[in-house]
Scaffold this motif. Structure first.
Motif, PDB file in Angstrom:
ATOM      1  N   ASP A   1     -39.142 -14.118 -13.366  1.00 32.97           N
ATOM      2  CA  ASP A   1     -37.722 -14.238 -13.728  1.00 32.97           C
ATOM      3  C   ASP A   1     -37.675 -14.869 -15.123  1.00 32.97           C
ATOM      4  O   ASP A   1     -37.895 -16.072 -15.276  1.00 32.97           O
ATOM      5  CB  ASP A   1     -37.014 -15.120 -12.700  1.00 32.97           C
ATOM      6  CG  ASP A   1     -35.543 -15.352 -13.019  1.00 32.97           C
ATOM      7  OD1 ASP A   1     -35.102 -15.005 -14.135  1.00 32.97           O
ATOM      8  OD2 ASP A   1     -34.828 -15.897 -12.154  1.00 32.97           O
TER       9      ASP A   1
ATOM     10  N   GLU B   1     -35.262 -15.512 -17.083  1.00 29.46           N
ATOM     11  CA  GLU B   1     -34.219 -16.527 -17.264  1.00 29.46           C
ATOM     12  C   GLU B   1     -34.729 -17.886 -16.784  1.00 29.46           C
ATOM     13  O   GLU B   1     -34.453 -18.915 -17.417  1.00 29.46           O
ATOM     14  CB  GLU B   1     -32.959 -16.129 -16.498  1.00 29.46           C
ATOM     15  CG  GLU B   1     -32.224 -14.937 -17.096  1.00 29.46           C
ATOM     16  CD  GLU B   1     -30.893 -14.660 -16.402  1.00 29.46           C
ATOM     17  OE1 GLU B   1     -30.509 -15.457 -15.517  1.00 29.46           O
ATOM     18  OE2 GLU B   1     -30.246 -13.664 -16.753  1.00 29.46           O
TER      19      GLU B   1
ATOM     20  N   GLU C   1     -37.087 -19.269 -19.340  1.00 30.78           N
ATOM     21  CA  GLU C   1     -36.351 -19.878 -20.448  1.00 30.78           C
ATOM     22  C   GLU C   1     -35.816 -21.266 -20.082  1.00 30.78           C
ATOM     23  O   GLU C   1     -35.755 -22.162 -20.923  1.00 30.78           O
ATOM     24  CB  GLU C   1     -35.197 -18.963 -20.879  1.00 30.78           C
ATOM     25  CG  GLU C   1     -35.652 -17.718 -21.619  1.00 30.78           C
ATOM     26  CD  GLU C   1     -36.396 -18.051 -22.891  1.00 30.78           C
ATOM     27  OE1 GLU C   1     -35.822 -18.728 -23.771  1.00 30.78           O
ATOM     28  OE2 GLU C   1     -37.581 -17.664 -23.009  1.00 30.78           O
ATOM     29  N   GLU C   2     -35.441 -21.441 -18.821  1.00 24.93           N
ATOM     30  CA  GLU C   2     -35.007 -22.775 -18.381  1.00 24.93           C
ATOM     31  C   GLU C   2     -36.171 -23.766 -18.486  1.00 24.93           C
ATOM     32  O   GLU C   2     -35.974 -24.924 -18.867  1.00 24.93           O
ATOM     33  CB  GLU C   2     -34.493 -22.711 -16.945  1.00 24.93           C
ATOM     34  CG  GLU C   2     -33.155 -22.005 -16.787  1.00 24.93           C
ATOM     35  CD  GLU C   2     -32.661 -22.053 -15.352  1.00 24.93           C
ATOM     36  OE1 GLU C   2     -32.836 -23.107 -14.691  1.00 24.93           O
ATOM     37  OE2 GLU C   2     -32.102 -21.037 -14.876  1.00 24.93           O
TER      38      GLU C   2
ATOM     39  N   HIS D   1     -38.664 -20.294 -27.293  1.00 23.73           N
ATOM     40  CA  HIS D   1     -37.684 -19.443 -26.610  1.00 23.73           C
ATOM     41  C   HIS D   1     -38.057 -17.981 -26.853  1.00 23.73           C
ATOM     42  O   HIS D   1     -38.327 -17.578 -27.991  1.00 23.73           O
ATOM     43  CB  HIS D   1     -36.268 -19.727 -27.104  1.00 23.73           C
ATOM     44  CG  HIS D   1     -35.663 -20.942 -26.477  1.00 23.73           C
ATOM     45  ND1 HIS D   1     -35.484 -21.061 -25.107  1.00 23.73           N
ATOM     46  CD2 HIS D   1     -35.210 -22.100 -27.020  1.00 23.73           C
ATOM     47  CE1 HIS D   1     -34.932 -22.232 -24.839  1.00 23.73           C
ATOM     48  NE2 HIS D   1     -34.765 -22.884 -25.974  1.00 23.73           N
ATOM     49  N   GLN D   2     -38.107 -17.208 -25.790  1.00 20.04           N
ATOM     50  CA  GLN D   2     -38.515 -15.804 -25.791  1.00 20.04           C
ATOM     51  C   GLN D   2     -39.993 -15.629 -26.158  1.00 20.04           C
ATOM     52  O   GLN D   2     -40.438 -14.502 -26.366  1.00 20.04           O
ATOM     53  CB  GLN D   2     -37.645 -14.968 -26.745  1.00 20.04           C
ATOM     54  CG  GLN D   2     -36.146 -15.089 -26.504  1.00 20.04           C
ATOM     55  CD  GLN D   2     -35.729 -14.635 -25.098  1.00 20.04           C
ATOM     56  OE1 GLN D   2     -36.272 -13.698 -24.562  1.00 20.04           O
ATOM     57  NE2 GLN D   2     -34.743 -15.338 -24.519  1.00 20.04           N
TER      58      GLN D   2
ATOM     59  N   ARG E   1     -41.990 -13.374 -23.747  1.00 18.96           N
ATOM     60  CA  ARG E   1     -41.614 -11.980 -23.606  1.00 18.96           C
ATOM     61  C   ARG E   1     -42.767 -11.112 -24.121  1.00 18.96           C
ATOM     62  O   ARG E   1     -43.553 -11.564 -24.966  1.00 18.96           O
ATOM     63  CB  ARG E   1     -40.341 -11.681 -24.402  1.00 18.96           C
ATOM     64  CG  ARG E   1     -39.081 -12.258 -23.787  1.00 18.96           C
ATOM     65  CD  ARG E   1     -38.607 -11.416 -22.621  1.00 18.96           C
ATOM     66  NE  ARG E   1     -37.311 -11.867 -22.104  1.00 18.96           N
ATOM     67  CZ  ARG E   1     -36.642 -11.226 -21.153  1.00 18.96           C
ATOM     68  NH1 ARG E   1     -37.140 -10.115 -20.632  1.00 18.96           N
ATOM     69  NH2 ARG E   1     -35.487 -11.692 -20.718  1.00 18.96           N
TER      70      ARG E   1
END
Length: 410
Positions: free
Chosen positions: A107, A109, A112-113, A174-175, A178
């Protein structure tokens, strides 16, 4: 070399010694005994013979012919992802294809948390990872052998710590995790170096397979990734930093995904802090007691701050940083364990005793008062980047570049 997976390497503790009673309060939290069952014990020790099948196969292909050229092709693929992949050799395409289907539970998201939470910690995260997870990890001599034989942390320690910090920073952008983001690409690069080291040490005349198993085995990688997640969360609480259940889950999720990408098999990836705590304890059963390598590595790590680069008052700041980190390690590990790592009585750990309360209060206020958390995360990340810069000094911020006497050198 062929290894009989039914043979338990000499580094592992006997099953009977793993059966330590779990305190009732801890059993209630975990929902089970901390000690491994016979099947869990056998599985962990069997995995001391397991490497990283996909990357090991790719490295074997690299050595079949034109090794430097093939390594350059692999590195290009790691940097460029799917772009032009159809023109890459079949071996590279086969490896990249193993990355196309990550575990269904990922996940992004939640990842990222986890990244946001880590940013908010500032240099507190660095204290826990360096002075608890890394320094404490040296007490478990089972995977120290690989570090010593590569010279990774007892020669040029400051550079090696900085390179690890660079990987950690990339993974917590962040990211960054990915596909083919900075953490993603850096992780693949580190994974390849691990496979090169595994190949080199596996053939090394001084590597004792009967005692150590396979170099950089699955279990060694598992114990390492749990240091970045479970051990960090435990250490934060000891510093008075509150960790909410959702934040704990996010941190575990981030590093479980990062270490799947690093080549850890999915069966070893945990989904909760309690699962990770149990598995971490099980990996301890594969570790020998502290030995000369523990002391060598610990002493080298302790001296690392004396090589950092600061803009002002460099000599004073180096000495201050040296004592701060030693004090943190003593606070986390205690005098007895520090003595096992070769440190004489350091007296009271003045820095953590003086700073823990104010640090925890400041963190808690900014974290929970509406409107302050974003600023906390921005300032915390800036502090993390500044610490990394002090480790590299004027050198390029890059990850491992093995020199001629390193097993991963080509």
């Amino acid at each position: 070399m062929n290894h009989a997976e039914t043979i338990i390497p000499g580094r592992a503790r006997p099953f009977e010694k793993s059966q330590v009673a779990t305190p009732p309060w801890l059993k209630a939290i975990l929902g089970r005994e901390l000690a491994p069952t016979r099947d869990e014990y056998n599985a962990v020790n069997s995995a001391l013979w397991d490497g990283d099948k996909a990357m090991d196969a790719l490295v074997a292909w690299m050595f079949e012919a034109d090794t430097k050229e093939r390594r350059a092709q692999v590195q290009w693929a790691f940097q460029n992802g799917d772009q032009g992949l159809e023109n890459s050799p079949a071996a590279i395409q086969a490896f990249i294809n193993t990355l196309q289907n990550p575990p269904g539970w990922i996940d992004f998201e939640l990842v990222e948390e986890g990244v946001s939470f880590i940013h908010g910690l500032g240099i507190t995260a660095g204290y826990v990872l360096r002075d608890l997870a890394l320094m404490g990890g040296y007490m478990l001599s089972g995977f120290n052998q690989s570090l010593v034989m590569t010279g990774a942390l007892n020669k040029g320690t400051a550079q090696r710590i900085a390179e690890t910090g660079k990987w950690w920073i990339d993974c917590t952008e962040h990211q960054g995790m990915r596909p083919f983001g900075p953490g993603y690409k850096t992780t693949l690069q580190v994974r390849m170096v691990h496979a090169l080291v595994r190949r080199g040490l596996d053939k090394h005349k001084d590597w004792d397979h009967s005692h150590w198993g396979l170099p950089l085995s699955q279990i060694d990688m598992v114990a390492t990734y749990l240091g970045f997640s479970v051990v960090m969360l435990v250490g934060l609480r000891k510093l008075g930093i509150p960790v909410l259940p959702r934040e704990s889950k996010a941190v575990i999720h981030l590093w479980s995904y990062a270490c799947w990408l690093m080549g850890v098999e999915e069966k070893w990836l945990v989904q909760s802090e309690t699962e990770g705590f149990v598995l971490l304890n099980h990996t301890y059963m594969t570790q020998s007691k502290p030995d000369a390598t523990s002391r060598e590595l610990a002493q080298a790590l302790a001296r690392e701050p004396l090589e950092r680069s600061f803009d002002r008052f460099q000599s004073a700041q180096r000495k201050l940083s040296y004592h701060q980190h030693l004090g943190m390690s003593q606070y986390f590990l205690g005098r007895k364990k520090m003595a096992e790592l070769g440190f004489e009585d350091l007296g009271l750990p003045w820095y953590p005793l003086a700073s823990n309360g104010p640090r925890a209060l400041a963190y808690t206020a900014e974290h929970f008062i509406p409107g302050l958390r974003d600023r906390q995360q921005q300032r915390g990340r800036k502090a993390q980047l500044a610490m990394l810069a002090s480790m590299f000094g004027e050198q390029e911020h890059a990850i491992i570049k093995p020199d001629t006497d390193h097993p991963a050198h080509i």
